[in-house]
Scaffold this motif. Structure first.
Motif, PDB file in Angstrom:
ATOM      1  N   GLU A  62       2.148  -2.633  -7.038  1.00 27.00           N
ATOM      2  CA  GLU A  62       3.223  -3.611  -7.162  1.00 27.00           C
ATOM      3  C   GLU A  62       4.547  -2.855  -7.121  1.00 27.00           C
ATOM      4  O   GLU A  62       4.754  -1.910  -7.883  1.00 27.00           O
ATOM      5  N   VAL A  63       5.424  -3.250  -6.209  1.00 16.07           N
ATOM      6  CA  VAL A  63       6.710  -2.581  -6.035  1.00 16.07           C
ATOM      7  C   VAL A  63       7.810  -3.632  -5.986  1.00 16.07           C
ATOM      8  O   VAL A  63       7.546  -4.810  -5.719  1.00 16.07           O
ATOM      9  N   PRO A  64       9.057  -3.256  -6.244  1.00 16.13           N
ATOM     10  CA  PRO A  64      10.156  -4.231  -6.181  1.00 16.13           C
ATOM     11  C   PRO A  64      10.348  -4.794  -4.776  1.00 16.13           C
ATOM     12  O   PRO A  64      10.093  -4.106  -3.782  1.00 16.13           O
ATOM     13  N   ILE A 107       0.871  -1.171   0.000  1.00 13.28           N
ATOM     14  CA  ILE A 107       0.000   0.000   0.000  1.00 13.28           C
ATOM     15  C   ILE A 107       0.910   1.223   0.000  1.00 13.28           C
ATOM     16  O   ILE A 107       1.672   1.432   0.948  1.00 13.28           O
ATOM     17  N   VAL A 108       0.843   2.000  -1.069  1.00  7.81           N
ATOM     18  CA  VAL A 108       1.742   3.146  -1.213  1.00  7.81           C
ATOM     19  C   VAL A 108       0.926   4.439  -1.157  1.00  7.81           C
ATOM     20  O   VAL A 108      -0.027   4.615  -1.924  1.00  7.81           O
ATOM     21  N   TYR A 121       2.487  -2.265   5.744  1.00  8.62           N
ATOM     22  CA  TYR A 121       1.377  -2.517   4.821  1.00  8.62           C
ATOM     23  C   TYR A 121       1.934  -3.034   3.487  1.00  8.62           C
ATOM     24  O   TYR A 121       1.777  -2.417   2.438  1.00  8.62           O
ATOM     25  N   ALA A 122       2.566  -4.197   3.551  1.00  6.74           N
ATOM     26  CA  ALA A 122       3.203  -4.778   2.371  1.00  6.74           C
ATOM     27  C   ALA A 122       3.384  -6.267   2.603  1.00  6.74           C
ATOM     28  O   ALA A 122       3.179  -6.779   3.710  1.00  6.74           O
ATOM     29  N   ASP A 123       3.762  -6.984   1.535  1.00 10.51           N
ATOM     30  CA  ASP A 123       4.047  -8.414   1.673  1.00 10.51           C
ATOM     31  C   ASP A 123       5.352  -8.652   2.422  1.00 10.51           C
ATOM     32  O   ASP A 123       5.495  -9.643   3.138  1.00 10.51           O
ATOM     33  N   ARG A 124       6.318  -7.752   2.221  1.00 11.44           N
ATOM     34  CA  ARG A 124       7.627  -7.886   2.849  1.00 11.44           C
ATOM     35  C   ARG A 124       8.119  -6.502   3.256  1.00 11.44           C
ATOM     36  O   ARG A 124       7.721  -5.506   2.674  1.00 11.44           O
ATOM     37  N   ALA A 125       9.010  -6.504   4.227  1.00 13.58           N
ATOM     38  CA  ALA A 125       9.577  -5.227   4.668  1.00 13.58           C
ATOM     39  C   ALA A 125      10.995  -5.430   5.159  1.00 13.58           C
ATOM     40  O   ALA A 125      11.324  -6.469   5.750  1.00 13.58           O
ATOM     41  N   VAL A 126      11.828  -4.445   4.904  1.00 10.14           N
ATOM     42  CA  VAL A 126      13.167  -4.390   5.477  1.00 10.14           C
ATOM     43  C   VAL A 126      13.101  -3.517   6.724  1.00 10.14           C
ATOM     44  O   VAL A 126      12.582  -2.398   6.688  1.00 10.14           O
ATOM     45  N   VAL A 127      13.623  -4.039   7.827  1.00  8.06           N
ATOM     46  CA  VAL A 127      13.547  -3.351   9.117  1.00  8.06           C
ATOM     47  C   VAL A 127      14.925  -3.394   9.772  1.00  8.06           C
ATOM     48  O   VAL A 127      15.652  -4.386   9.653  1.00  8.06           O
ATOM     49  N   LYS A 128      15.287  -2.328  10.460  1.00  5.59           N
ATOM     50  CA  LYS A 128      16.524  -2.329  11.231  1.00  5.59           C
ATOM     51  C   LYS A 128      16.470  -3.440  12.272  1.00  5.59           C
ATOM     52  O   LYS A 128      15.507  -3.551  13.035  1.00  5.59           O
TER      53      LYS A 128
END
Length: 321
Positions: free
Chosen positions: A19-21, A4-5, A92-99
């Motif tokens: 759809e995002v990379p 969700i952007v 709010y995405a399928d995947r996320a990069v987190v610290k």
């Protein structure tokens, strides 16, 4: 992947699936395949522009899932480990990069839905009852919106610490839910002046602390409900921001304390973060805490979930699954 952007601030309609990379973790980061996401008022504040965020923006400050990749330098988290986080965007995405410093391991006894429903609001309830005003056995505290996500957790944690809890709600159904969580007394704020009822319930003394996430609509009653040297913890503003306050009002109310805390300042140290999350997970694993899921929505229906939360007609925690 789906996300969700937010391209511009506004109402729920700006929450558009895209759809995002796929993201890639860098040094000190982990990649999490998300299984459940918590919906919070901070998401609404950011979406609407009340809290300034750079655009475009993937909202969502809380989620849980499985670690699928780790960046260089990450030592205490590993691929395949169940984990969750709060206070970092991108949920709010399928995947996320987190610290990695913000990510906590989720034990087997806790589901991803429970973790996503617990981390942000649960750690908020924890710092409020353990640090802002450490609840003492036998004292009385007031919890506003006691049937909401944070309210129910505040009731439960305050009861764990031995307090007598007065909760405010708007309906019979919400009263039932708050009492099931352990609230000793309930005030229907739609029917009874809150401060007057608190004085009646405390023999005129007032409460040791008020935990107020509502803001503008409840502030005056909160201040008037305190005993001398009591603490008003204003941790949210679901009804809107409070007008500027003359400090003399705190003197007139009995030399009371007013604080506007935020979770980020109470989990900035990783040891403190792991302590708070670990306490909550232990309570869940031991059957003494069960975060109430008030609604489950597909990721694509994030706008509907936020609209329902903003309506203040919901109970418990809303999650995107």
């Amino acid at each position: 992947m789906r996300a969700i952007v937010i391209e511009e601030t506004g109402g729920p309609e700006v929450l558009r699936p895209s759809e995002v990379p796929d993201p890639v973790p860098g040094p000190g980061e982990v990649l999490i395949d998300i299984e459940a996401r918590g919906v919070n008022f901070i998401d609404i504040y950011q979406r609407g522009g009340l809290y300034d965020v750079p655009l475009p923006f993937v909202p969502g400050m809380e989620a849980a899932g499985v670690i699928t990749a780790v960046g260089e330098g990450v030592e205490d988290l590993s691929v395949g480990q169940r984990a969750g986080w709060a206070m970092a965007p991108g949920a709010y995405a399928d995947r996320a990069v987190v610290k990695a410093a913000l990510v906590v391991p989720v034990p087997d006894a806790v589901t991803s839905e429970q973790a996503a429903a617990l981390l942000l609001q649960g750690m908020t309830a924890h710092y409020l009852t353990h640090s802002v005003h450490p609840v003492a056995e036998g004292e009385t505290v007031l919890v506003h919106a006691a049937a909401g996500g944070t309210g129910l957790l505040l009731v439960r944690l305050a009861k764990e610490l031995g307090a007598r809890v007065i909760g405010t709600v708007s309906s019979e159904e919400k009263e039932r839910i708050a009492r099931e969580a352990g609230a000793d007394e309930i005030i229907r704020y739609t029917e009874t002046p809150v401060a007057e009822a608190v004085r009646d319930l405390t023999g005129g003394e007032g409460v040791a602390a008020v935990y107020d996430g509502v803001g503008r609509d409840t502030f005056d009653a909160s201040l008037a409900s305190l005993r001398p040297r009591g603490v008003l913890a204003l941790f949210g503003q679901s009804s809107g921001p409070v007008e500027p306050v003359d400090p003399q009002r705190l003197n007139g109310a009995g030399s009371v304390y007013l604080t506007r805390p935020s979770l980020a300042h109470f989990v900035a140290d990783r040891r403190e973060l792991l302590w708070r999350a670990g306490d909550l997970f232990s309570l869940v694993g031991g059957g003494r805490l069960d975060p109430r899921i008030g609604g489950r929505y597909p990721l694509a229906e994030a706008g509907a979930a936020q609209a329902d939360l903003a309506s203040r007609r919901t109970t418990g925690k809303l999650v995107l699954v």
